[in-house]
Design a protein around this motif. Structure first.
Motif, PDB file in Angstrom:
ATOM      1  N   HIS A 161       2.674   1.841  -3.316  1.00  0.00           N
ATOM      2  CA  HIS A 161       1.827   2.299  -4.417  1.00  0.00           C
ATOM      3  C   HIS A 161       1.166   3.641  -4.122  1.00  0.00           C
ATOM      4  O   HIS A 161       0.227   4.040  -4.792  1.00  0.00           O
ATOM      5  CB  HIS A 161       0.810   1.219  -4.780  1.00  0.00           C
ATOM      6  CG  HIS A 161       1.464   0.012  -5.374  1.00  0.00           C
ATOM      7  ND1 HIS A 161       1.657  -1.151  -4.668  1.00  0.00           N
ATOM      8  CD2 HIS A 161       2.042  -0.195  -6.576  1.00  0.00           C
ATOM      9  CE1 HIS A 161       2.305  -2.023  -5.419  1.00  0.00           C
ATOM     10  NE2 HIS A 161       2.557  -1.467  -6.590  1.00  0.00           N
ATOM     11  N   LYS A 183      -0.749   4.564  -1.787  1.00  0.00           N
ATOM     12  CA  LYS A 183      -2.134   4.564  -1.278  1.00  0.00           C
ATOM     13  C   LYS A 183      -2.091   4.788   0.228  1.00  0.00           C
ATOM     14  O   LYS A 183      -1.091   4.520   0.880  1.00  0.00           O
ATOM     15  CB  LYS A 183      -2.802   3.225  -1.586  1.00  0.00           C
ATOM     16  CG  LYS A 183      -3.017   2.998  -3.066  1.00  0.00           C
ATOM     17  CD  LYS A 183      -3.759   1.687  -3.284  1.00  0.00           C
ATOM     18  CE  LYS A 183      -3.648   1.258  -4.736  1.00  0.00           C
ATOM     19  NZ  LYS A 183      -3.377  -0.160  -4.857  1.00  0.00           N
ATOM     20  N   ASN A 184      -3.197   5.272   0.754  1.00  0.00           N
ATOM     21  CA  ASN A 184      -3.270   5.446   2.196  1.00  0.00           C
ATOM     22  C   ASN A 184      -4.673   5.112   2.680  1.00  0.00           C
ATOM     23  O   ASN A 184      -5.609   5.867   2.477  1.00  0.00           O
ATOM     24  CB  ASN A 184      -2.918   6.892   2.566  1.00  0.00           C
ATOM     25  CG  ASN A 184      -2.834   7.068   4.073  1.00  0.00           C
ATOM     26  OD1 ASN A 184      -3.138   6.141   4.836  1.00  0.00           O
ATOM     27  ND2 ASN A 184      -2.434   8.250   4.510  1.00  0.00           N
ATOM     28  N   SER A 185      -4.778   3.932   3.291  1.00  0.00           N
ATOM     29  CA  SER A 185      -6.094   3.507   3.775  1.00  0.00           C
ATOM     30  C   SER A 185      -6.403   4.187   5.111  1.00  0.00           C
ATOM     31  O   SER A 185      -7.507   4.073   5.632  1.00  0.00           O
ATOM     32  CB  SER A 185      -6.106   1.987   3.950  1.00  0.00           C
ATOM     33  OG  SER A 185      -5.098   1.622   4.875  1.00  0.00           O
ATOM     34  N   GLU A 240       0.845  -1.204   0.000  1.00  0.00           N
ATOM     35  CA  GLU A 240       0.000   0.000   0.000  1.00  0.00           C
ATOM     36  C   GLU A 240       0.880   1.253   0.000  1.00  0.00           C
ATOM     37  O   GLU A 240       0.676   2.189  -0.770  1.00  0.00           O
ATOM     38  CB  GLU A 240      -0.873  -0.033   1.255  1.00  0.00           C
ATOM     39  CG  GLU A 240      -1.869   1.097   1.353  1.00  0.00           C
ATOM     40  CD  GLU A 240      -2.632   1.045   2.681  1.00  0.00           C
ATOM     41  OE1 GLU A 240      -2.730   2.089   3.322  1.00  0.00           O
ATOM     42  OE2 GLU A 240      -3.109  -0.036   3.065  1.00  0.00           O
ATOM     43  N   HIS A 248      -1.235   1.072   8.101  1.00  0.00           N
ATOM     44  CA  HIS A 248      -0.545   2.023   7.237  1.00  0.00           C
ATOM     45  C   HIS A 248       0.466   2.852   8.028  1.00  0.00           C
ATOM     46  O   HIS A 248       1.604   3.021   7.616  1.00  0.00           O
ATOM     47  CB  HIS A 248      -1.539   2.942   6.528  1.00  0.00           C
ATOM     48  CG  HIS A 248      -0.879   3.890   5.575  1.00  0.00           C
ATOM     49  ND1 HIS A 248      -0.590   3.530   4.281  1.00  0.00           N
ATOM     50  CD2 HIS A 248      -0.410   5.153   5.745  1.00  0.00           C
ATOM     51  CE1 HIS A 248       0.027   4.552   3.684  1.00  0.00           C
ATOM     52  NE2 HIS A 248       0.138   5.542   4.558  1.00  0.00           N
TER      53      HIS A 248
END
Ligand SMILES: [Zn+2]
Length: 390
Positions: free
Chosen positions: A273, A275-277, A270, A282
């Motif tokens: 790439h 992305k940050n959930s 994550e 994270h």
């Protein structure tokens, strides 16, 4: 090799012309004569031969209103192909490159887990075979380069000699199976070669190149040569005390390698790439990556004290971490670097992005089977100027 032998001199000058056209992208006979300091008659002879072989082609003549403009030459797109396979620990990338260096096909698949000896070679053989099937005219394949990361921990410890033998045995086996010339080299050395071929790296600079992925490897470019010895940079003791897969404690890998981070976080992909959930996973991954970046900065400072490179470049899967991690890395590097290290020396990301691995293999294939640039550079060092007047 006897340089003054006319046949040898012609062969070398043919390669110099070919390399010059590839490097400039497009060059007229006059450009070549000027760049290489070879007289125009000899250049014309060589170019004629290259045109007949189909290696180069004349691009459209730019017709000016005043006088005759020189005809630009370029590497012919139909001259042939080289195949490239980058078999990494996590992913295997494969591709086909034209002789001008354009990558025309590129694909990536997860590298399967291998349980028995020979399975990896069999997997690579199948990958090469499938590439040959995708070339319109397989007779034009000049050769295939395979970049191999000796990252399976069962490969460790292995001496340089053992690895070299392993590479040549694999090359022989794949070549016999698919019927084309094959060369196998370490992934990080090929990646550094790719950096030289495909980014604007000044030829005379010394470079410390780190491949940061599932494992951590490094290679050194100095005086226009890539050191043939595979660096054990990943197993440099940075004093963390953490256990490493090699059996020692405190290795850089145990703090910063992909395998070590994956053991401790599920959110590494994550992070890579972008992305940050927003999950706890994270932020834990960010904390781990920050500490890995500090470890990289510490180890790079130790290496720089010995090598005094002009540049430190990072490629490989984890090089995709965002700029904030490079700031952490460089901050640590600045704190730990020896007093004599220039303040302008910074650790930077490869310009080739996620293609650094496959372009490295493509460069190895182009160099080995077509351009022989490394050999030419070695000859330059040996005094190729002798050839200029032959
Ligand atoms: Zn270790």
């Amino acid at each position: 090799m006897i340089f003054s032998e006319p046949k040898t001199a012609r062969m070398i000058n043919r390669l110099r012309v070919l390399n010059c056209i590839q490097q400039l992208g497009s060059a007229s006979r006059a450009d070549l004569s000027r760049e290489l300091v070879i007289n125009k008659v000899s250049i014309s002879e060589i170019v004629l031969q290259l045109l007949e072989e189909g290696m180069v082609e004349e691009s459209e003549k730019t017709s000016g209103s005043i006088g005759r403009r020189p005809t630009p030459l370029r590497i012919s797109r139909g001259a042939g192909y080289v195949l490239a396979v980058d078999a990494g620990g996590a992913n295997t990338a494969s591709g086909i490159a034209l002789l001008n260096g354009d990558l025309v096909r590129f694909q990536r698949q997860p590298t399967p887990a291998f349980s028995a000896a020979g399975e990896k070679t069999a997997f690579i053989t199948e990958t090469v075979r499938s590439l040959t099937g995708k070339c319109r005219d397989p007779r034009l394949i000049k050769g295939c380069a395979v970049s191999l990361s000796t990252d399976d921990h069962e490969d460790l410890p292995g001496s340089q000699r053992e690895r070299t033998l392993q590479y040549s045995a694999a090359a022989k086996s794949i070549s016999q199976a698919v019927g084309i010339p094959v060369v196998v080299d370490s992934s990080v050395r090929s990646m550094l070669l790719g950096e030289i071929w495909f980014s604007d790296l000044p030829r005379e600079e010394s470079v410390f190149y780190i491949s940061w992925g599932r494992n951590i490897k490094a290679a050194v470019l100095s005086q226009e040569r890539i050191n043939p010895v595979e660096s054990e940079f990943g197993h440099l003791d940075i004093g963390s005390g953490l256990p490493c897969r090699c059996g020692k404690k405190g290795c850089l890998e145990s703090s910063a390698a992909g395998w070590a981070l994956e053991q401790r976080t599920g959110a590494l992909q994550e992070l890579l790439h972008g992305k940050n959930s927003g999950s706890a996973d994270h932020s834990e991954a960010r904390t781990l990556a920050a500490s890995a970046s500090r470890a990289m900065g510490t180890a790079a400072a130790a290496a720089a004290a010995v090598l005094c490179p002009d540049r430190i470049i990072i490629g490989g899967g984890l090089s995709a971490l965002d700029d904030s991690f490079y700031r952490i890395m460089n901050e640590t590097f600045g704190q730990k670097a020896a007093p004599g290290i220039r303040s302008s020396l910074v650790i930077s990301r490869t310009a080739l992005g996620e293609r650094s691995g496959i372009l490295g293999a493509a460069a190895a294939a182009l160099d080995t089977f077509v351009y022989k640039r490394r050999e030419l550079y070695a000859l330059t060092a040996a005094g190729i100027t002798l050839l200029q007047h032959l």
